[in-house]
Enzyme design. Structure first.
Site: not given
Ligand code: NAD
Length: 388
Positions: A149, A287, A316, A335
């Site tokens: 990704n 991050r 998260q 995210h």
């Protein structure tokens, strides 16, 4: 092969159930990445490319493959606290699969509760949710689907740079509200052209961001522990900085694209942000913990930073009162950048490839490895440290 327990943590299904129709009928076939690395093999997948695989019912398309071989496949989104499903099944788990978007934090304490654990697979990129030092100590292999990704994130990253500088989100709100207040719309809107943009971490994502920004007529800077080749530096007219503060002082926009590990945690703290130009922007799709939560909020409130956007937070999911949800001039999303439907296809196929190699006693691709044989390995050896 023994029958194994595979514990998989995925984000919850859509609130209204799995999609019955998709916006598009197919996705482009990507068989190779820009550096020549082959994308995961799609010939044996058991899902339709472009479908929702990252949530519980999607199951990363692994259910049939694992259950046909008699393995036990447990999927849950319940990952927090001692009474979670995740902790309940950890003592029996041989393999844990987790996604950075909904990370099952594999802390030292949790690793101690998982005596059978041999393999932790990240369905995506970024294995900081695993305590790598503890995995090394216990000889647990940590693997991720390197490059799956990276381009997805680079696209999101460029979108966020443009939307901050042009102030797109504000203008869209005016349009939706039936308004036409041009002066209000443009009072924080600039052109990207001519600005200085600096990338921190010029790996797969960082380099893709640099390449995508080059046609915008900007001045490109980067900082990484490893310098790019002279050919790439020349092609993109790059200015190299051998420390982050040298870059931060001179650019208008910082794009953070390095992994989170002891060297990068809290890198963008009050001191470093204080050295940046007034009116600079930060985009962080790497991050959340690389940036200091309070320092970012305060710099936006004081006007020192003109904008901050990203899709990464800590923890998260981010709590409803996380200050980055409401701080001024933010363009945050949950995210999502690395879990587009296109990306899910590649990382689901990549997880299948990793599991097939593991079950077959073959070596997992070197570039997929973060920890192996009791040490950082493969991409982990290049991009991570376990001590500052
Ligand atoms: P990569 O391994 O190809 O590149 C990382 C780069 O960071 C390397 O060039 C490395 O040398 C550099 N780096 C490491 N430590 C550094 C330091 N202390 N200072 C400067 N540079 C340093 O990885 P990638 O595919 O480009 O991904 C980078 C990171 O992006 C991941 O580790 C992950 O945290 C994040 N990511 C986010 C998403 C998302 O959905 N938002 C998806 C994928 C990856």
């Amino acid at each position: 092969m023994n029958k194994l327990t595979i514990l998989c943590v995925l984000y919850p299904d859509p609130k209204n159930g799995m999609p019955k129709v998709y916006a598009r009928d197919n996705i482009p076939k990507i068989s190779q990445y820009p550096n020549g690395q082959l994308a995961p093999d799609m010939s044996n997948i058991d899902f339709i490319p472009g479908s929702l695989l990252g949530s519980v019912s999607g199951g990363l398309g692994l259910k049939k493959f694992l259950e046909d071989q008699g393995h036990r496949f447990i999927i849950t989104s319940d990952k927090e606290g001692e009474n979670s499903e995740f902790e309940k099944y950890l003592p029996e788990a041989d393999i844990v699969i987790s996604q950075p978007f909904w990370p099952a934090y594999l802390t030292k304490e949790r690793i101690a509760k998982a005596p059978k654990l041999k393999l932790a697979v990240t369905a995506g990129i970024g294995s900081d949710h695993v305590d790598l030092a503890a995995a090394i100590e216990r000889n647990i292999t940590v693997a991720e689907v390197t490059f799956c990704n990276s381009i997805s994130v680079a696209e999101h990253n460029v979108m966020m740079i443009l939307s901050l500088v042009r102030d797109y989100l504000t203008q869209h709100e005016f349009a939706k509200a039936g308004l036409w207040d041009i002066a209000d719309c443009v009072s924080r809107s600039y052109d990207l052209e001519g600005m200085h943009v600096g990338v921190v971490g010029s790996g797969r994502i960082g380099l893709a961001v640099l390449r995508r920004l080059n046609p915008f007529g900007v001045h490109l800077h980067y900082y990484d522990k490893y310098r790019l080749s002279p050919e790439i530096e020349k092609e993109l007219n790059l200015i190299y900085h051998n420390d982050v503060s040298s870059l931060a002082k001179v650019v208008d926009i910082v794009s953070i694209n390095c992994p989170l590990h002891p060297e990068t945690e809290d890198m963008f703290n009050a001191q470093l942000i204080g050295q940046m130009k007034r009116g600079a922007y930060i985009v962080n799709t790497a991050r959340g913990k690389i940036c200091n939560r309070e320092a970012i909020k305060q710099a936006l409130e004081s006007g020192h930073l003109a904008g901050y956007a990203g899709d990464v937070w800590f923890p998260q999911p981010a709590p409803a009162d996380h200050p980055w949800r409401t701080m001024p001039f933010n363009g945050m999303t949950p995210h999502t950048s690395g879990t587009s439907l296109s990306a899910q296809t590649r990382y689901a196929a990549g997880v299948l490839e990793i599991l097939k190699a593991y079950f077959g006693g073959e070596k997992i691709r070197e570039e997929y490895l973060i920890v192996d044989g009791g040490a950082l390995a493969g991409t982990g050896k290049h991009s991570y440290t376990t001590a500052a």
